[in-house]
Motif scaffolding. Structure first.
Motif, PDB file in Angstrom:
ATOM      1  N   PHE A   1      40.283  57.352  55.252  1.00 37.56           N
ATOM      2  CA  PHE A   1      39.505  58.578  55.100  1.00 37.56           C
ATOM      3  C   PHE A   1      40.369  59.701  54.537  1.00 37.56           C
ATOM      4  O   PHE A   1      40.021  60.338  53.539  1.00 37.56           O
ATOM      5  CB  PHE A   1      38.917  58.988  56.455  1.00 37.56           C
ATOM      6  N   TRP A   2      41.508  59.944  55.163  1.00 32.27           N
ATOM      7  CA  TRP A   2      42.336  61.066  54.723  1.00 32.27           C
ATOM      8  C   TRP A   2      43.019  60.788  53.388  1.00 32.27           C
ATOM      9  O   TRP A   2      43.235  61.711  52.597  1.00 32.27           O
ATOM     10  CB  TRP A   2      43.351  61.426  55.805  1.00 32.27           C
ATOM     11  N   GLN A   3      43.314  59.523  53.094  1.00 25.95           N
ATOM     12  CA  GLN A   3      43.845  59.186  51.777  1.00 25.95           C
ATOM     13  C   GLN A   3      42.810  59.451  50.692  1.00 25.95           C
ATOM     14  O   GLN A   3      43.124  59.972  49.612  1.00 25.95           O
ATOM     15  CB  GLN A   3      44.268  57.713  51.735  1.00 25.95           C
TER      16      GLN A   3
ATOM     17  N   ALA B   1      37.436  67.302  53.078  1.00 24.20           N
ATOM     18  CA  ALA B   1      36.973  66.557  54.256  1.00 24.20           C
ATOM     19  C   ALA B   1      35.894  67.333  54.998  1.00 24.20           C
ATOM     20  O   ALA B   1      34.916  66.746  55.492  1.00 24.20           O
ATOM     21  CB  ALA B   1      38.150  66.273  55.188  1.00 24.20           C
ATOM     22  N   GLU B   2      36.040  68.642  55.072  1.00 22.82           N
ATOM     23  CA  GLU B   2      35.031  69.464  55.748  1.00 22.82           C
ATOM     24  C   GLU B   2      33.703  69.435  55.004  1.00 22.82           C
ATOM     25  O   GLU B   2      32.636  69.490  55.632  1.00 22.82           O
ATOM     26  CB  GLU B   2      35.549  70.890  55.893  1.00 22.82           C
ATOM     27  N   ARG B   3      33.725  69.331  53.678  1.00 22.55           N
ATOM     28  CA  ARG B   3      32.460  69.233  52.928  1.00 22.55           C
ATOM     29  C   ARG B   3      31.790  67.876  53.144  1.00 22.55           C
ATOM     30  O   ARG B   3      30.565  67.783  53.139  1.00 22.55           O
ATOM     31  CB  ARG B   3      32.702  69.454  51.435  1.00 22.55           C
ATOM     32  N   VAL B   4      32.574  66.843  53.328  1.00 22.44           N
ATOM     33  CA  VAL B   4      32.013  65.526  53.626  1.00 22.44           C
ATOM     34  C   VAL B   4      31.279  65.556  54.968  1.00 22.44           C
ATOM     35  O   VAL B   4      30.173  65.030  55.100  1.00 22.44           O
ATOM     36  CB  VAL B   4      33.120  64.460  53.641  1.00 22.44           C
ATOM     37  N   VAL B   5      31.872  66.205  55.949  1.00 23.99           N
ATOM     38  CA  VAL B   5      31.259  66.289  57.277  1.00 23.99           C
ATOM     39  C   VAL B   5      30.160  67.347  57.315  1.00 23.99           C
ATOM     40  O   VAL B   5      29.099  67.147  57.902  1.00 23.99           O
ATOM     41  CB  VAL B   5      32.333  66.588  58.339  1.00 23.99           C
ATOM     42  N   GLY B   6      30.418  68.516  56.709  1.00 25.08           N
ATOM     43  CA  GLY B   6      29.469  69.624  56.744  1.00 25.08           C
ATOM     44  C   GLY B   6      29.859  70.709  57.721  1.00 25.08           C
ATOM     45  O   GLY B   6      29.217  71.758  57.795  1.00 25.08           O
ATOM     46  N   ARG B   7      30.913  70.497  58.482  1.00 25.91           N
ATOM     47  CA  ARG B   7      31.460  71.481  59.422  1.00 25.91           C
ATOM     48  C   ARG B   7      32.969  71.521  59.255  1.00 25.91           C
ATOM     49  O   ARG B   7      33.574  70.559  58.752  1.00 25.91           O
ATOM     50  CB  ARG B   7      31.130  71.114  60.877  1.00 25.91           C
ATOM     51  N   ASP B   8      33.586  72.615  59.701  1.00 22.91           N
ATOM     52  CA  ASP B   8      35.040  72.636  59.684  1.00 22.91           C
ATOM     53  C   ASP B   8      35.557  71.818  60.863  1.00 22.91           C
ATOM     54  O   ASP B   8      34.786  71.323  61.692  1.00 22.91           O
ATOM     55  CB  ASP B   8      35.584  74.066  59.663  1.00 22.91           C
TER      56      ASP B   8
ATOM     57  N   ASP C   1      21.463  58.464  43.790  1.00 22.78           N
ATOM     58  CA  ASP C   1      22.392  57.346  43.972  1.00 22.78           C
ATOM     59  C   ASP C   1      23.587  57.742  44.835  1.00 22.78           C
ATOM     60  O   ASP C   1      24.734  57.404  44.530  1.00 22.78           O
ATOM     61  CB  ASP C   1      22.859  56.815  42.614  1.00 22.78           C
ATOM     62  N   GLU C   2      23.330  58.470  45.928  1.00 18.50           N
ATOM     63  CA  GLU C   2      24.365  58.845  46.880  1.00 18.50           C
ATOM     64  C   GLU C   2      23.865  58.572  48.287  1.00 18.50           C
ATOM     65  O   GLU C   2      22.682  58.759  48.583  1.00 18.50           O
ATOM     66  CB  GLU C   2      24.725  60.330  46.766  1.00 18.50           C
ATOM     67  N   THR C   3      24.752  58.148  49.172  1.00 20.16           N
ATOM     68  CA  THR C   3      24.414  57.987  50.584  1.00 20.16           C
ATOM     69  C   THR C   3      25.376  58.848  51.410  1.00 20.16           C
ATOM     70  O   THR C   3      26.169  59.605  50.856  1.00 20.16           O
ATOM     71  CB  THR C   3      24.504  56.517  51.023  1.00 20.16           C
ATOM     72  N   ASP C   4      25.282  58.717  52.722  1.00 21.28           N
ATOM     73  CA  ASP C   4      26.134  59.514  53.595  1.00 21.28           C
ATOM     74  C   ASP C   4      27.606  59.276  53.250  1.00 21.28           C
ATOM     75  O   ASP C   4      28.078  58.140  53.274  1.00 21.28           O
ATOM     76  CB  ASP C   4      25.864  59.136  55.050  1.00 21.28           C
ATOM     77  N   PRO C   5      28.359  60.339  52.928  1.00 20.51           N
ATOM     78  CA  PRO C   5      29.743  60.150  52.485  1.00 20.51           C
ATOM     79  C   PRO C   5      30.707  59.811  53.615  1.00 20.51           C
ATOM     80  O   PRO C   5      31.839  59.399  53.347  1.00 20.51           O
ATOM     81  CB  PRO C   5      30.092  61.509  51.862  1.00 20.51           C
ATOM     82  N   LEU C   6      30.270  59.976  54.867  1.00 16.99           N
ATOM     83  CA  LEU C   6      31.150  59.711  55.997  1.00 16.99           C
ATOM     84  C   LEU C   6      30.945  58.307  56.557  1.00 16.99           C
ATOM     85  O   LEU C   6      31.909  57.578  56.779  1.00 16.99           O
ATOM     86  CB  LEU C   6      30.929  60.750  57.099  1.00 16.99           C
ATOM     87  N   ILE C   7      29.695  57.920  56.785  1.00 17.79           N
ATOM     88  CA  ILE C   7      29.430  56.627  57.429  1.00 17.79           C
ATOM     89  C   ILE C   7      28.682  55.661  56.516  1.00 17.79           C
ATOM     90  O   ILE C   7      28.324  54.566  56.948  1.00 17.79           O
ATOM     91  CB  ILE C   7      28.652  56.815  58.744  1.00 17.79           C
ATOM     92  N   GLY C   8      28.457  56.038  55.266  1.00 16.21           N
ATOM     93  CA  GLY C   8      27.766  55.170  54.325  1.00 16.21           C
ATOM     94  C   GLY C   8      28.725  54.289  53.545  1.00 16.21           C
ATOM     95  O   GLY C   8      29.940  54.279  53.779  1.00 16.21           O
TER      96      GLY C   8
ATOM     97  N   VAL D   1      33.988  58.455  47.158  1.00 16.31           N
ATOM     98  CA  VAL D   1      34.305  58.250  48.569  1.00 16.31           C
ATOM     99  C   VAL D   1      34.310  56.755  48.853  1.00 16.31           C
ATOM    100  O   VAL D   1      33.534  55.989  48.278  1.00 16.31           O
ATOM    101  CB  VAL D   1      33.302  58.959  49.501  1.00 16.31           C
ATOM    102  N   GLU D   2      35.203  56.353  49.725  1.00 16.02           N
ATOM    103  CA  GLU D   2      35.330  54.945  50.093  1.00 16.02           C
ATOM    104  C   GLU D   2      34.479  54.654  51.339  1.00 16.02           C
ATOM    105  O   GLU D   2      33.750  55.502  51.830  1.00 16.02           O
ATOM    106  CB  GLU D   2      36.803  54.621  50.363  1.00 16.02           C
ATOM    107  N   THR D   3      34.604  53.431  51.850  1.00 15.40           N
ATOM    108  CA  THR D   3      33.963  53.060  53.110  1.00 15.40           C
ATOM    109  C   THR D   3      34.945  53.336  54.236  1.00 15.40           C
ATOM    110  O   THR D   3      36.032  52.774  54.273  1.00 15.40           O
ATOM    111  CB  THR D   3      33.576  51.568  53.111  1.00 15.40           C
TER     112      THR D   3
END
Length: 528
Positions: free
Chosen positions: A321-323, A349-356, A477-484, A502-504
């Motif tokens: 994730f952090w890489q 990373a905060e934009r992927v989650v939506g919160r700081d 053509d996008e899914t959840d960037p954190l758990i998708g 974004v990776e898995t």
């Protein structure tokens, strides 16, 4: 993600259940047991062959002598919750008609092939990248229902080549026991005590996870990616039943209120209907402790004050994730050296989650909404996602009024979103990774647990229609960037937008639908 008990925005006190409901429902319904930082998840397998004709619930009574299931009437020095898979109830000898009265998703199990497709786990013969290599380790291994194996039970004359196949995992789980206490030494000793109590009944622990809820120096519970957890839960309401600690009634919360029937069977739900649960014919077993079913003459209500518990073991690759965030931020800075000085690894990373990282919601122009304030909509504060991106994990998991096409539709879309809410009760497992993260072989992640009374309309809808929808909120053509799955993410930013790869990062290692019975229903199951 989801560790703390329900405590919502604006300083709203925790909700409780009034008597007598508080002695009928399991304590997990109203609390995540934040005062008990250590936990254990014990996945049980019944060793006997076939269905027990008598004594199938004897192990329940033996377990309760050393690990009494906690009700919802107050705080306890240690706590226990327990749920059952459909295959577990079948092996225990629950009456066939009672088994048939459960909701279809529970009867089919999470690993029914159509359900796996909706949840993004499997397509055809192939497990998706969001599942651990080789396929999940455990499930209830629910047998196929009649419609899958009986030609006369089918609505259409299906061709042989598209017959449904049973999908099995190496480990079978018939029941789940969740233990909560103060420290690891006590937890390990308790696990040994439980295992010893179950052994004479051919019940073994087929899989176990150490659960953790420890606050950092700032008093924040964090999941393994490093973000504040347990934020934005629904707030149930029901006249005379849902109250604050002082006994005053919890009103309907405008932004997050849901009828109690969204969480507990036998109560009014968001469609102004009584949330249906299983029944058992009066006189089949010791039904004396179960209430009469209000609409079924001659039947007892096995479901009232119970719930369906969705459980998924989600393995997190924190290093990846952090890489990925570091590579994405570097890519943006290289492409736009003059206008992207603010784009750091953490910013992305905060934009992927939506919160700081502290849990504050991102807003346009660099602002945030404090974590304790959960009373807001997206339409007025951030319609186009310039703060909290449209496809971020937070926004997909609960879009609030953000999907409204016009201002006149805000209320309708907010109400619709709240009809799909789930109550989360999971905890992380595994050792916390080093900072900065370095690759290791430690198994860590989240044991996702949520409660709902309509699995299809609540959990499965959220997963399929919001989390994994490639066209969510006008995206493409996008899914959840954190758990998708692996893909792209769009981050709106003046004057246009930024798109990153974004990776898995999260993979399912096992899962199943469980019945979380009420205390009287637990008594009944113990009498089988």
């Amino acid at each position: 993600m989801d560790q703390r008990p329900v405590s919502e925005g604006g300083g709203t006190p925790n909700w409780h259940l009034s008597a007598p409901t508080n002695t009928k429902a399991q304590g997990l319904v109203v609390s995540g047991f934040a005062n008990l930082p250590t936990g254990r998840a014990l996945f049980l397998e019944f060793g006997w062959k076939g269905v027990k004709k008598k004594g199938g619930g004897a192990w329940v009574e033996a377990l309760r002598k050393v690990a009494q299931v906690t009700d919802a009437d107050g705080r306890d020095p240690r706590a226990v919750a327990m749920g059952f898979t459909w295959s577990g109830l079948q092996k225990m000898g629950l009456n066939a008609n009672a088994l048939a009265s459960f909701d279809r998703p529970f009867k089919e199990g999470m690993f029914q092939e159509d359900r796996l497709r909706r949840l993004g786990d499997r397509r055809g013969e192939d497990w998706q990248g969001t599942v651990i290599p080789g396929g999940p380790k455990w499930s209830g291994n629910t047998p196929l229902d009649d419609a899958a194996v009986d030609d006369e039970a089918r609505a259409f004359d299906d061709r042989e080549e598209i017959r449904e196949q049973r999908i099995k995992t190496p480990v079978t789980v018939h029941a789940l026991v969740l233990l909560y206490c103060e420290h690891d030494e006590a937890a390990e000793a308790w696990c040994e005590e439980v295992s010893a109590a179950l052994a004479p009944f051919e019940v073994t622990v087929s899989h176990h996870l150490p659960l953790d809820l420890r606050l950092d120096k700032q008093g924040i519970a964090r999941e393994h990616f490093g973000f504040a957890d347990g934020i934005s839960q629904p707030i149930p309401f029901e006249e005379g039943t849902v109250v604050y600690k002082d006994g005053t009634e919890v009103p309907k919360d405008y932004w997050n209120g849901v009828p109690l029937g969204e969480i507990l069977m036998g109560h009014m739900n968001g469609h102004n209907e009584i949330a249906q649960g299983p029944v058992v014919a009066d006189g089949i077993g010791n039904t004396s402790g179960l209430p009469e079913h209000p609409k079924g003459v001659g039947f007892k209500d096995l479901g009232i004050n119970g719930s369906y518990m969705v459980v998924r073991e989600l393995k997190q690759d924190v290093y990846a994730f952090w890489q990925s965030m570091r590579a994405g931020a570097a890519y943006i800075r290289e492409r736009d050296p003059e206008g992207s000085a603010h784009v750091t690894t953490t910013w992305l990373a905060e934009r992927v989650v939506g919160r700081d990282t502290h849990g504050n919601l991102l807003c346009p122009l660099g602002g945030t909404i404090p974590v304790e304030n959960n009373d807001f909509g997206f339409w007025d504060r951030d319609l186009h996602g310039h703060g909290c991106p449209l496809g971020s994990h937070v926004r997909r998991a609960n879009p609030r009024d953000g999907l409204a096409p016009t201002p006149a539709d805000k209320q309708t879309l907010l109400d619709a979103a709240n009809n799909h809410r789930i109550l989360r009760r999971g905890r992380k497992y595994g050792k916390t990774i080093s900072v900065p993260p370095t690759p290791d072989d430690v198994d860590r992640g989240l044991l996702f647990i949520c409660l709902n009374t309509d699995i299809t309309r609540q959990f499965e809808f959220v997963q399929q229609t919001w989390i994994l929808n490639p066209n969510f909120a006008f995206l493409y053509d996008e899914t959840d960037p954190l758990i998708g799955p692996k893909g792209t993410m769009t981050i709106p930013e003046n004057p246009l937008r930024r798109i990153i790869d974004v990776e898995t990062f999260v993979q399912m290692a096992g899962g199943e639908y469980f019945f979380l019975p009420s205390m009287p229903a637990l008594d009944y199951l113990g009498s089988l």
